[in-house]
Design a protein around this motif. Structure first.
Motif, short mmCIF file in Angstrom:
data_model
loop_
_atom_site.label_atom_id
_atom_site.label_comp_id
_atom_site.label_asym_id
_atom_site.label_seq_id
_atom_site.Cartn_x
_atom_site.Cartn_y
_atom_site.Cartn_z
N SER A 169 35.05 30.03 54.59
CA SER A 169 36.20 30.81 55.04
C SER A 169 35.82 32.24 55.40
O SER A 169 36.38 32.82 56.33
N VAL A 170 34.86 32.82 54.68
CA VAL A 170 34.40 34.17 55.03
C VAL A 170 33.78 34.16 56.42
O VAL A 170 34.04 35.06 57.22
N ALA A 171 33.01 33.13 56.73
CA ALA A 171 32.43 33.02 58.07
C ALA A 171 33.53 32.90 59.13
O ALA A 171 33.46 33.53 60.18
N ALA A 172 34.56 32.12 58.83
CA ALA A 172 35.67 31.95 59.78
C ALA A 172 36.49 33.22 59.93
O ALA A 172 37.07 33.46 60.99
N LEU A 173 36.54 34.03 58.87
CA LEU A 173 37.34 35.26 58.89
C LEU A 173 36.52 36.50 59.27
O LEU A 173 37.01 37.61 59.20
N ARG A 174 35.28 36.28 59.69
CA ARG A 174 34.38 37.41 59.95
C ARG A 174 34.98 38.44 60.92
O ARG A 174 34.89 39.63 60.71
N SER A 175 35.64 37.99 61.98
CA SER A 175 36.21 38.94 62.95
C SER A 175 37.34 39.74 62.31
O SER A 175 37.48 40.94 62.56
N ASP A 176 38.14 39.10 61.46
CA ASP A 176 39.20 39.83 60.74
C ASP A 176 38.58 40.86 59.80
O ASP A 176 39.06 42.00 59.72
N ILE A 177 37.54 40.47 59.09
CA ILE A 177 36.88 41.38 58.15
C ILE A 177 36.29 42.57 58.88
O ILE A 177 36.42 43.72 58.44
N GLU A 178 35.66 42.32 60.03
CA GLU A 178 35.10 43.42 60.82
C GLU A 178 36.20 44.35 61.33
O GLU A 178 36.04 45.57 61.32
N SER A 179 37.31 43.79 61.77
CA SER A 179 38.43 44.61 62.24
C SER A 179 38.99 45.47 61.11
O SER A 179 39.29 46.65 61.29
N LEU A 180 39.13 44.86 59.94
CA LEU A 180 39.63 45.61 58.78
C LEU A 180 38.69 46.74 58.41
O LEU A 180 39.13 47.85 58.06
N SER A 181 37.39 46.49 58.49
CA SER A 181 36.42 47.51 58.10
C SER A 181 36.37 48.67 59.08
O SER A 181 35.89 49.75 58.74
N ALA A 233 47.43 36.84 47.11
CA ALA A 233 48.37 35.86 46.56
C ALA A 233 48.00 34.43 46.93
O ALA A 233 48.24 33.51 46.15
N LYS A 234 47.42 34.21 48.09
CA LYS A 234 47.09 32.85 48.54
C LYS A 234 45.65 32.45 48.22
O LYS A 234 45.22 31.36 48.59
N VAL A 235 44.93 33.33 47.55
CA VAL A 235 43.53 33.05 47.22
C VAL A 235 43.46 32.49 45.80
O VAL A 235 43.73 33.18 44.84
N ASN A 236 43.09 31.21 45.71
CA ASN A 236 42.96 30.55 44.41
C ASN A 236 41.52 30.41 43.96
O ASN A 236 41.25 30.07 42.81
N PHE A 237 40.56 30.65 44.86
CA PHE A 237 39.15 30.53 44.54
C PHE A 237 38.37 31.56 45.34
O PHE A 237 38.66 31.80 46.52
N ILE A 238 37.36 32.15 44.70
CA ILE A 238 36.47 33.08 45.39
C ILE A 238 35.06 32.85 44.88
O ILE A 238 34.85 32.64 43.68
N ASP A 239 34.09 32.83 45.80
CA ASP A 239 32.69 32.68 45.40
C ASP A 239 31.94 33.97 45.75
O ASP A 239 32.55 34.97 46.12
N SER A 240 30.62 33.93 45.64
CA SER A 240 29.83 35.15 45.87
C SER A 240 29.97 35.67 47.30
O SER A 240 29.92 36.88 47.52
N SER A 241 30.19 34.79 48.26
CA SER A 241 30.40 35.25 49.65
C SER A 241 31.70 36.04 49.75
O SER A 241 31.77 37.06 50.44
#
Length: 87
Positions: free
Chosen positions: A13-25, A36-44
């Motif tokens: 999901s981080v790979a799929a959201l990379r453009s959103d993450i870059e825009s946010l940064s 609220a919608k995140v039920n799991f998080i890993d090291s990525s």
């Protein structure tokens, strides 16, 4: 700016959201992440959040995470990230 992650934060999901993450940064406003919608998080996922936190703070902008629950909340507590990112 407020952003709600639409899904868990794992490597795929981080790979799929990379453009959103870059825009946010690249934003020029304070950033609040709604987990609220995140039920799991890993090291990525942790890495992506640390990246955003460092970018925001490095430019003197506020950064906050809201609505942590379940496994992400437990992980943040173990890593003591809740003290830095959730206040």
């Amino acid at each position: 700016m407020q952003y709600q992650f639409p899904t868990d934060l794992d490597a795929a999901s981080v790979a799929a959201l990379r453009s959103d993450i870059e825009s946010l940064s690249a934003g020029e406003d304070a950033l609040t992440l709604d987990m609220a919608k995140v039920n799991f998080i890993d090291s990525s996922g942790v890495g992506a959040l640390v990246y955003l936190h460092k970018r925001q703070r490095g430019r003197g902008l506020q950064f906050k995470i809201e609505n942590l629950h379940g496994q992400p909340k437990s992980l943040f507590a173990k890593l003591r990230l809740d003290r830095v990112m959730c206040n």
